[in-house]
Design an enzyme around this catalytic site. Structure first.
Site, mmCIF file in Angstrom:
data_model
loop_
_atom_site.group_PDB
_atom_site.id
_atom_site.type_symbol
_atom_site.label_atom_id
_atom_site.label_comp_id
_atom_site.label_asym_id
_atom_site.label_seq_id
_atom_site.Cartn_x
_atom_site.Cartn_y
_atom_site.Cartn_z
ATOM 1 N N ASP A 182 -6.033 -4.356 3.094
ATOM 2 C CA ASP A 182 -5.522 -3.458 2.053
ATOM 3 C C ASP A 182 -5.785 -3.995 0.643
ATOM 4 O O ASP A 182 -5.656 -3.257 -0.336
ATOM 5 C CB ASP A 182 -4.012 -3.236 2.241
ATOM 6 C CG ASP A 182 -3.715 -2.408 3.484
ATOM 7 O OD1 ASP A 182 -4.605 -1.667 3.942
ATOM 8 O OD2 ASP A 182 -2.588 -2.507 4.006
ATOM 9 N N ARG B 8 -3.820 2.833 -3.493
ATOM 10 C CA ARG B 8 -4.442 1.533 -3.774
ATOM 11 C C ARG B 8 -5.672 1.682 -4.679
ATOM 12 O O ARG B 8 -6.000 0.782 -5.437
ATOM 13 C CB ARG B 8 -4.764 0.796 -2.479
ATOM 14 C CG ARG B 8 -3.506 0.515 -1.670
ATOM 15 C CD ARG B 8 -3.667 -0.617 -0.692
ATOM 16 N NE ARG B 8 -2.719 -0.489 0.411
ATOM 17 C CZ ARG B 8 -1.433 -0.797 0.363
ATOM 18 N NH1 ARG B 8 -0.897 -1.266 -0.753
ATOM 19 N NH2 ARG B 8 -0.647 -0.632 1.410
ATOM 20 N N ARG C 298 -12.423 3.726 0.807
ATOM 21 C CA ARG C 298 -12.203 2.744 -0.270
ATOM 22 C C ARG C 298 -13.438 1.901 -0.560
ATOM 23 O O ARG C 298 -13.549 1.343 -1.656
ATOM 24 C CB ARG C 298 -11.016 1.842 0.076
ATOM 25 C CG ARG C 298 -9.699 2.578 0.009
ATOM 26 C CD ARG C 298 -8.528 1.693 0.376
ATOM 27 N NE ARG C 298 -7.277 2.430 0.242
ATOM 28 C CZ ARG C 298 -6.157 2.100 0.848
ATOM 29 N NH1 ARG C 298 -6.116 1.039 1.626
ATOM 30 N NH2 ARG C 298 -5.060 2.824 0.680
ATOM 31 N N ARG D 33 -7.888 11.819 8.334
ATOM 32 C CA ARG D 33 -7.998 10.464 8.905
ATOM 33 C C ARG D 33 -8.094 10.489 10.431
ATOM 34 O O ARG D 33 -7.625 11.423 11.081
ATOM 35 C CB ARG D 33 -6.814 9.612 8.420
ATOM 36 C CG ARG D 33 -6.908 9.427 6.908
ATOM 37 C CD ARG D 33 -5.825 8.573 6.368
ATOM 38 N NE ARG D 33 -5.904 7.213 6.878
ATOM 39 C CZ ARG D 33 -4.981 6.292 6.627
ATOM 40 N NH1 ARG D 33 -3.932 6.604 5.905
ATOM 41 N NH2 ARG D 33 -5.117 5.078 7.106
ATOM 42 N N GLN E 104 -0.914 -0.269 13.324
ATOM 43 C CA GLN E 104 -0.231 1.023 13.492
ATOM 44 C C GLN E 104 -0.320 1.472 14.936
ATOM 45 O O GLN E 104 0.675 1.885 15.541
ATOM 46 C CB GLN E 104 -0.882 2.072 12.583
ATOM 47 C CG GLN E 104 -0.691 1.788 11.110
ATOM 48 C CD GLN E 104 -1.468 2.736 10.220
ATOM 49 O OE1 GLN E 104 -2.272 3.537 10.691
ATOM 50 N NE2 GLN E 104 -1.246 2.646 8.929
ATOM 51 N N LYS F 83 6.271 -2.340 2.954
ATOM 52 C CA LYS F 83 6.160 -0.989 3.518
ATOM 53 C C LYS F 83 5.994 -1.058 5.040
ATOM 54 O O LYS F 83 6.653 -0.316 5.769
ATOM 55 C CB LYS F 83 4.938 -0.332 2.859
ATOM 56 C CG LYS F 83 4.738 1.118 3.138
ATOM 57 C CD LYS F 83 3.847 1.734 2.068
ATOM 58 C CE LYS F 83 2.377 1.456 2.263
ATOM 59 N NZ LYS F 83 1.761 2.172 3.395
HETATM 60 C C1 S3P Z 1 -0.497 -0.903 8.491
HETATM 61 C C2 S3P Z 1 -1.612 -1.360 9.143
HETATM 62 C C3 S3P Z 1 -2.948 -1.294 8.537
HETATM 63 C C4 S3P Z 1 -2.864 -1.190 7.029
HETATM 64 C C5 S3P Z 1 -1.914 -0.122 6.590
HETATM 65 C C6 S3P Z 1 -0.516 -0.396 7.115
HETATM 66 C C7 S3P Z 1 0.782 -0.935 9.218
HETATM 67 O O1 S3P Z 1 -3.633 -0.154 9.029
HETATM 68 O O2 S3P Z 1 -4.134 -0.955 6.494
HETATM 69 O O3 S3P Z 1 -1.852 -0.065 5.190
HETATM 70 O O4 S3P Z 1 1.851 -0.831 8.624
HETATM 71 O O5 S3P Z 1 0.725 -1.074 10.443
HETATM 72 P P1 S3P Z 1 -4.273 -0.075 10.506
HETATM 73 O O6 S3P Z 1 -3.181 -0.079 11.504
HETATM 74 O O7 S3P Z 1 -5.039 1.204 10.516
HETATM 75 O O8 S3P Z 1 -5.144 -1.275 10.643
#
Ligand code: S3P
Length: 462
Positions: A337, A413, A368, A135, A185, A35
């Site tokens: 995750d 999840r 979570r 969030r 992210q 993903k």
């Molecule tokens: C992700 C980064 C993680 C992860 C999320 C997907 C991504 O989050 O927990 O499921 O694709 O960059 P954070 O960027 O908030 O750490």
């Protein structure tokens, strides 16, 4: 074999799934494409020059939100057999959407779009479902504002900034920035904005988060370098053209984790998940399980020879006796995750397992840490969430339980963690709200069934 969505016909509606504990999982499976990689590949393909071709990409609802948003911004994309063909519009080619962009349940969609669309010559509003609207968004709004983007967000009573986010243009300039929380992210979002900023941007992370964005940006020829412990993007001597991508997306290790843990915990389990991404930013859970004594065999595939390609391989899990472990620091980040499903493994491990430095888990699709503690306690687990930690004492014999939609709380999840716990519990559990699994793993239930899991739909007439 039916999944929640396809099982719901005009005449009947799946209300819940009955999960019978104790059936061994045996066989070989594949999981949807990763993903995190797919979101980023789509976004970069959208602003590349030329046509990108992806295969093996994720097909869950989250990635569907990113694709739908890009289409609303003028991008054309279509299937060609197993391939997804994306016609890039160039760095500055995106157009104003006619309506707010609905990111659904997907934090990655919202945060990447914020970086992609900051400082564009049009206004955009980003919205999401009830989970996403709760969030934290300050982490993305603040640094983008520092770069000159004009962004308005909602403000909660706690002072946190939340969606809806309204992006109102602005002139982007580079900056030196240290991320407040290690978030891939946010890192990718800032890199997307930095491509279109005046002057260089440097980004420092408190701990290294997953680097899928960096790999893809470099493959596309973006002016990105890693120097002196930070990422630097300097578009000043760049022609502004990203190369289109040809990408075979490996399987999502975060989805594979549910199948592997279930195989480890139920007698006679022996499951191989083929073609999984083995990026070190994602394999923390494999290391943790290995330390707990899990019989896991990782068989990396030979590298394809391209610079910055994602490592991949097969992972086999056989039923194992586990011992407790301590997980914290950068390893907690690289397993973030998977901590909920690792907590299920910890209920079967001898001793006290501590998951520390996991405060971010309270800010995911749901809290979570609280969810894992409350819900697994109902199955008899000795588990407690304290501040940024999850403490689990094992082994305990889990017993079947009933969970409603509110327990799952729109969190894919959490939904899949409960199924894994139910698979190793004594008796028949009933779980509603499993549609949430479709966020990342649409074939979750049918894959489990193909491996021998006993799952039956509990239906009632409409
Ligand atoms: C992700 C980064 C993680 C992860 C999320 C997907 C991504 O989050 O927990 O499921 O694709 O960059 P954070 O960027 O908030 O750490």
């Amino acid at each position: 074999v039916s999944d929640p969505a396809s099982a719901a016909t005009a005449a009947t509606k799946v209300r819940a799934w009955r999960v019978t504990g104790g059936a061994p999982l045996v066989g070989r499976a594949v999981v949807p494409g990763d993903k995190s990689i797919t979101h980023r590949a789509l976004v970069l393909a959208a602003i590349a020059d030329g046509t990108s071709r992806l295969v093996g990409h994720a097909d869950g609802e989250d990635v569907g939100r990113t694709l739908a948003a890009l289409r609303a911004l003028g991008v054309h994309a279509e299937a060609d057999g197993p391939e997804l063909v994306v016609h890039g519009m160039g760095l500055d080619g995106l157009r104003a959407p006619g309506a707010p962009l609905d990111c659904g349940n997907s934090g990655t969609t919202m945060r990447l779009l914020a970086g992609l669309l900051a400082g564009r010559p049009f206004e955009v509003e980003l919205v999401g479902d009830a989970s996403l609207m709760r969030r934290p968004m300050r982490r993305i709004v603040e640094p983008l504002s520092r770069m000159g983007a004009r962004i308005e967000g909602g403000r909660g009573e706690d002072g946190e900034l939340r969606a809806p986010l309204r992006l109102l243009g602005g002139q982007l300039r580079g900056m030196d920035h240290r991320l407040a929380v290690p978030s891939a992210q946010v890192k990718t979002a800032l890199m997307l904005a930095a491509l279109r900023a005046r002057g260089p941007t440097t980004i420092r992370e408190p701990a290294p988060s997953r680097d899928h964005g960096e790999r893809l940006l470099r493959r596309g020829g973006a002016p990105l370098r890693h120097t002196e412990g930070c990422w630097r993007i300097d578009p000043s001597a760049w022609d502004g053209r990203l190369r289109a991508l040809r990408l075979d997306v490996p399987g999502d290790p975060s989805s594979a984790a549910f199948l592997l843990v279930a195989a480890l915990l139920v007698p006679a389990g022996d499951v191989t998940v083929a073609g999984v991404a083995l990026n070190p930013g994602r394999t923390g859970f494999i290391e943790v399980l290995g330390e707990m004594g899990a019989r896991l065999l990782v068989s990396p595939a030979p590298a394809g020879g391209e610079a910055d390609e994602e490592p991949r391989g097969d992972v086999r899990a056989e039923v194992s006796s586990l011992t407790a472990s301590e997980v914290g620091g950068e390893r907690a980040l690289r397993a973030i995750d998977e901590i909920p499903v690792l907590a299920v493994a910890a209920t079967q491990a001898l001793g006290r397992t501590i998951f520390a430095d996991a405060a971010e888990l309270r800010r995911k699709e749901s809290d979570r840490l609280a969810g894992a503690a409350t819900l697994l306690s109902r199955m008899g687990a000795a588990i407690e969430a304290r501040d940024d930690r999850l403490l689990v004492r094992g082994p305990t014999r889990l017993r079947a339980a009933t969970f409603g939609e509110a327990d799952v709380g729109l969190d894919h999840r959490v939904a899949m963690t409960l199924v894994v716990a139910a698979l190793c519990a004594a008796g028949e559990s009933e779980i509603a709200g499993l549609e949430a699994a479709g966020t990342s793993f649409p074939g979750f239930l049918s894959t489990l069934r193909s491996l021998g899991a006993k799952l039956t739909a509990v239906e009632h007439a409409c």
